[in-house]
Design a protein around this motif. Structure first.
Motif, PDB file in Angstrom:
ATOM      1  N   CYS A   1       0.827  -1.200   0.000  1.00 10.08           N
ATOM      2  CA  CYS A   1       0.000   0.000   0.000  1.00 10.08           C
ATOM      3  C   CYS A   1       0.864   1.255   0.000  1.00 10.08           C
ATOM      4  O   CYS A   1       2.073   1.198   0.270  1.00 10.08           O
ATOM      5  N   LEU A   2       0.243   2.382  -0.332  1.00 10.68           N
ATOM      6  CA  LEU A   2       0.842   3.679  -0.077  1.00 10.68           C
ATOM      7  C   LEU A   2       0.421   4.104   1.325  1.00 10.68           C
ATOM      8  O   LEU A   2      -0.741   3.902   1.717  1.00 10.68           O
ATOM      9  N   ALA A   3       1.348   4.705   2.034  1.00 14.36           N
ATOM     10  CA  ALA A   3       1.074   5.053   3.420  1.00 14.36           C
ATOM     11  C   ALA A   3       1.746   6.370   3.776  1.00 14.36           C
ATOM     12  O   ALA A   3       2.605   6.873   3.048  1.00 14.36           O
ATOM     13  N   SER A   4       1.346   6.917   4.906  1.00 13.89           N
ATOM     14  CA  SER A   4       1.988   8.094   5.467  1.00 13.89           C
ATOM     15  C   SER A   4       2.486   7.754   6.869  1.00 13.89           C
ATOM     16  O   SER A   4       1.877   6.933   7.567  1.00 13.89           O
TER      17      SER A   4
ATOM     18  N   ALA B   1       2.338  13.999  -8.681  1.00 14.53           N
ATOM     19  CA  ALA B   1       1.879  15.080  -9.551  1.00 14.53           C
ATOM     20  C   ALA B   1       1.116  16.085  -8.699  1.00 14.53           C
ATOM     21  O   ALA B   1       0.134  15.717  -8.037  1.00 14.53           O
ATOM     22  N   GLU B   2       1.584  17.329  -8.691  1.00 15.18           N
ATOM     23  CA  GLU B   2       0.950  18.396  -7.929  1.00 15.18           C
ATOM     24  C   GLU B   2       0.751  18.011  -6.469  1.00 15.18           C
ATOM     25  O   GLU B   2      -0.305  18.261  -5.873  1.00 15.18           O
ATOM     26  N   GLY B   3       1.777  17.373  -5.895  1.00 14.84           N
ATOM     27  CA  GLY B   3       1.755  17.051  -4.475  1.00 14.84           C
ATOM     28  C   GLY B   3       0.950  15.846  -4.082  1.00 14.84           C
ATOM     29  O   GLY B   3       0.773  15.578  -2.884  1.00 14.84           O
ATOM     30  N   ARG B   4       0.466  15.082  -5.071  1.00 12.63           N
ATOM     31  CA  ARG B   4      -0.323  13.890  -4.783  1.00 12.63           C
ATOM     32  C   ARG B   4       0.235  12.698  -5.557  1.00 12.63           C
ATOM     33  O   ARG B   4       0.784  12.860  -6.653  1.00 12.63           O
ATOM     34  N   PRO B   5       0.068  11.472  -5.053  1.00 16.66           N
ATOM     35  CA  PRO B   5       0.479  10.286  -5.807  1.00 16.66           C
ATOM     36  C   PRO B   5      -0.315  10.163  -7.095  1.00 16.66           C
ATOM     37  O   PRO B   5      -1.542  10.341  -7.109  1.00 16.66           O
ATOM     38  N   LYS B   6       0.388   9.885  -8.198  1.00 17.98           N
ATOM     39  CA  LYS B   6      -0.282   9.752  -9.488  1.00 17.98           C
ATOM     40  C   LYS B   6      -0.109   8.357 -10.084  1.00 17.98           C
ATOM     41  O   LYS B   6      -1.080   7.733 -10.501  1.00 17.98           O
ATOM     42  N   PHE B   7       1.137   7.863 -10.163  1.00 18.38           N
ATOM     43  CA  PHE B   7       1.390   6.530 -10.705  1.00 18.38           C
ATOM     44  C   PHE B   7       2.261   5.729  -9.736  1.00 18.38           C
ATOM     45  O   PHE B   7       3.109   6.296  -9.030  1.00 18.38           O
ATOM     46  N   VAL B   8       2.056   4.417  -9.738  1.00 18.60           N
ATOM     47  CA  VAL B   8       2.913   3.510  -8.978  1.00 18.60           C
ATOM     48  C   VAL B   8       3.325   2.347  -9.875  1.00 18.60           C
ATOM     49  O   VAL B   8       2.664   2.047 -10.876  1.00 18.60           O
TER      50      VAL B   8
ATOM     51  N   VAL C   1       2.094  -0.799 -14.241  1.00 18.88           N
ATOM     52  CA  VAL C   1       1.987   0.583 -13.795  1.00 18.88           C
ATOM     53  C   VAL C   1       0.525   0.852 -13.512  1.00 18.88           C
ATOM     54  O   VAL C   1      -0.342   0.504 -14.326  1.00 18.88           O
ATOM     55  N   VAL C   2       0.241   1.464 -12.363  1.00 18.13           N
ATOM     56  CA  VAL C   2      -1.133   1.710 -11.938  1.00 18.13           C
ATOM     57  C   VAL C   2      -1.351   3.212 -11.771  1.00 18.13           C
ATOM     58  O   VAL C   2      -0.510   3.908 -11.185  1.00 18.13           O
ATOM     59  N   ASP C   3      -2.469   3.717 -12.294  1.00 22.18           N
ATOM     60  CA  ASP C   3      -2.881   5.098 -12.093  1.00 22.18           C
ATOM     61  C   ASP C   3      -3.616   5.166 -10.749  1.00 22.18           C
ATOM     62  O   ASP C   3      -4.679   4.559 -10.580  1.00 22.18           O
ATOM     63  N   VAL C   4      -3.046   5.904  -9.806  1.00 19.54           N
ATOM     64  CA  VAL C   4      -3.618   5.965  -8.458  1.00 19.54           C
ATOM     65  C   VAL C   4      -4.951   6.705  -8.474  1.00 19.54           C
ATOM     66  O   VAL C   4      -5.902   6.320  -7.777  1.00 19.54           O
ATOM     67  N   GLU C   5      -5.055   7.768  -9.258  1.00 24.69           N
ATOM     68  CA  GLU C   5      -6.275   8.573  -9.266  1.00 24.69           C
ATOM     69  C   GLU C   5      -7.460   7.801  -9.834  1.00 24.69           C
ATOM     70  O   GLU C   5      -8.571   7.860  -9.298  1.00 24.69           O
ATOM     71  N   THR C   6      -7.240   7.079 -10.925  1.00 24.06           N
ATOM     72  CA  THR C   6      -8.344   6.345 -11.552  1.00 24.06           C
ATOM     73  C   THR C   6      -8.453   4.912 -11.046  1.00 24.06           C
ATOM     74  O   THR C   6      -9.416   4.211 -11.368  1.00 24.06           O
ATOM     75  N   ASN C   7      -7.439   4.473 -10.288  1.00 15.74           N
ATOM     76  CA  ASN C   7      -7.443   3.127  -9.719  1.00 15.74           C
ATOM     77  C   ASN C   7      -7.480   2.048 -10.798  1.00 15.74           C
ATOM     78  O   ASN C   7      -8.169   1.037 -10.678  1.00 15.74           O
ATOM     79  N   THR C   8      -6.691   2.270 -11.863  1.00 15.06           N
ATOM     80  CA  THR C   8      -6.680   1.321 -12.977  1.00 15.06           C
ATOM     81  C   THR C   8      -5.239   0.976 -13.357  1.00 15.06           C
ATOM     82  O   THR C   8      -4.328   1.799 -13.225  1.00 15.06           O
ATOM     83  N   VAL C   9      -5.064  -0.229 -13.860  1.00 13.11           N
ATOM     84  CA  VAL C   9      -3.770  -0.650 -14.401  1.00 13.11           C
ATOM     85  C   VAL C   9      -3.659  -0.083 -15.814  1.00 13.11           C
ATOM     86  O   VAL C   9      -4.505  -0.360 -16.665  1.00 13.11           O
ATOM     87  N   VAL C  10      -2.606   0.713 -16.072  1.00 11.10           N
ATOM     88  CA  VAL C  10      -2.484   1.376 -17.373  1.00 11.10           C
ATOM     89  C   VAL C  10      -1.374   0.779 -18.234  1.00 11.10           C
ATOM     90  O   VAL C  10      -1.348   1.002 -19.451  1.00 11.10           O
ATOM     91  N   LEU C  11      -0.468   0.024 -17.650  1.00  6.96           N
ATOM     92  CA  LEU C  11       0.586  -0.657 -18.404  1.00  6.96           C
ATOM     93  C   LEU C  11       0.816  -2.030 -17.808  1.00  6.96           C
ATOM     94  O   LEU C  11       0.879  -2.183 -16.580  1.00  6.96           O
ATOM     95  N   ARG C  12       0.969  -3.021 -18.683  1.00  8.99           N
ATOM     96  CA  ARG C  12       1.243  -4.385 -18.256  1.00  8.99           C
ATOM     97  C   ARG C  12       2.446  -4.924 -19.029  1.00  8.99           C
ATOM     98  O   ARG C  12       2.875  -4.349 -20.019  1.00  8.99           O
ATOM     99  N   GLY C  13       2.963  -6.066 -18.568  1.00  2.68           N
ATOM    100  CA  GLY C  13       4.007  -6.766 -19.305  1.00  2.68           C
ATOM    101  C   GLY C  13       5.408  -6.239 -19.099  1.00  2.68           C
ATOM    102  O   GLY C  13       6.313  -6.567 -19.864  1.00  2.68           O
TER     103      GLY C  13
END
Length: 372
Positions: free
Chosen positions: A141-144, A177-184, A206-218
């Motif tokens: 997970c992402l955490a603080s 991006a702009e102080g928030r997590p964008k991709f992991v 690669v996962v887009d944190v904002e949209t909660n979707t996998v955007v790159l595989r392999g």
């Protein structure tokens, strides 16, 4: 001289670290006007590679399993085995750090805050607009960090169903991006205990944190996603590739291929600083494409011109260091020093918003009246 530690096996922190520079690395560093900082958990050190006006300089300080490293102005954030440290530069004290050689340093990073996280296997870290962020790999997970707890979970990948200490997908990299997590990045799209291991050579995502979707595989064990100059940059580590990804279409180009397992990426204008590591044991790292592409893998930092994909120069470690985790560029300082809590100078340095003092024996005012 360092005294040997009482271990039955050699401690990597006792080994002498040797290096060599090639190509235009010295010229690039001298013209860049800053310092390259890196972490090597294998050797247990934070390294600062600077320029003193004549040659490349190296300074290493011992830390317990240093991993993610981030910069925010004059502050640094460092993940270690059990703690997350924040450092701040004390420029008024840097000049006098060495009393017999004033002016040897132009920045002095002192520990200011420490969070006791426990062994979360923290990878990337970042300064956010409202919080500090860390990739909590053990709990997927992402955490603080927290003043009351080991950590506060903030987000987990959509394919992970529970925040448990099972390293289900080996979440490792974070792009802000702009102080928030964008991709992991993660080494596998898995919801099983250590499930990423079975398809490590081509199961990375690669996962887009904002949209909660996998955007790159392999991908092959991807690391170090970064947003820079309108593009997403990712290390396809197991193939030794630096990728440029269009964040709208997620089509990618291979910018270059380097002779190492890539980990640690920092973008400086039109250049990339890319960390290279050797492959250690084969249980986790065996069977990767990079091993068949190059007769020999290197450990070091390559400077890559993003406009051409050409490697400009490299710093290679020739002994004492075989793996890097993170790289970071510190602009505006060329001769920095960093201190940990075990150094006497850390206890002698005093800073406030308005003034700074060294409280050293040489600076103490003698007491003329005996006390008794």
């Amino acid at each position: 001289m360092n005294q040997p530690r009482p271990h039955s096996t050699p401690d990597p922190r006792d080994q002498v670290i040797g290096c060599a520079v090639s190509g235009a690395f010295p010229q690039w560093l001298s013209e860049a006007g800053g310092t390259l900082a890196l972490t090597t958990y294998q050797a247990g050190k934070v390294g600062l590679i600077g320029w003193d006006g004549r040659q490349v300089t190296l300074l290493f300080r011992d830390f317990d399993k240093p991993m993610g490293l981030a910069r925010d102005g004059s502050r640094l954030l460092l993940a270690t085995r059990n703690q997350l440290f924040m450092f701040a530069d004390a420029p008024l004290l840097a000049n006098d750090f060495q009393e017999h050689r004033r002016g040897a340093y132009d920045a002095l990073y002192l520990p200011r805050v420490a969070y006791f996280t426990g062994d979360l296997n923290v990878h990337d870290v970042a300064f956010g607009a409202e919080a500090l962020w860390m990739v909590n790999t053990r709990f997927s997970c992402l955490a603080s960090p927290s003043r009351d707890y080991n950590f506060v979970p903030q987000w987990r990948p959509p394919f992970v169903t529970a925040t448990v200490p099972e390293d289900r997908c080996h979440l490792n990299g974070l792009a802000m991006a702009e102080g928030r997590p964008k991709f992991v990045t993660a080494l596998g799209q898995s919801d099983a205990v250590g499930g990423w291991r079975s398809n490590k050579a081509s199961g990375g995502v690669v996962v887009d944190v904002e949209t909660n979707t996998v955007v790159l595989r392999g991908l092959s064990m991807p690391h170090s996603p970064r947003l820079h100059d309108g593009a997403l940059w990712v290390l396809n580590s197991g193939a030794g590739e630096l990728w440029r990804v269009d964040p709208a279409t997620f089509r990618h180009d291979v910018v270059c291929t380097l002779p190492g397992y890539l980990r640690g990426l920092c973008l400086v204008g039109p250049f990339a600083l890319v960390g290279l590591s050797m492959i250690r044991e084969t249980h986790i790292f065996g069977g990767l494409p990079v091993q068949t592409r190059h007769p020999r893998l290197h450990c070091g930092v390559a400077v890559v011109d993003l406009r051409t994909g050409r490697e400009v120069g490299r710093l290679d470690f020739t002994s004492g260091c075989t793996e890097l985790f993170d790289v970071c560029f510190l602009p505006g300082v060329t001769r920095p020093m960093i201190l940990h809590l075990g150094k006497d100078e850390t206890q002698q340095a005093f800073t406030t918003p308005d003034f700074s003092y060294w409280l050293r024996p040489s600076a103490l005012i003698p007491d003329p009246e005996p006390r008794g």
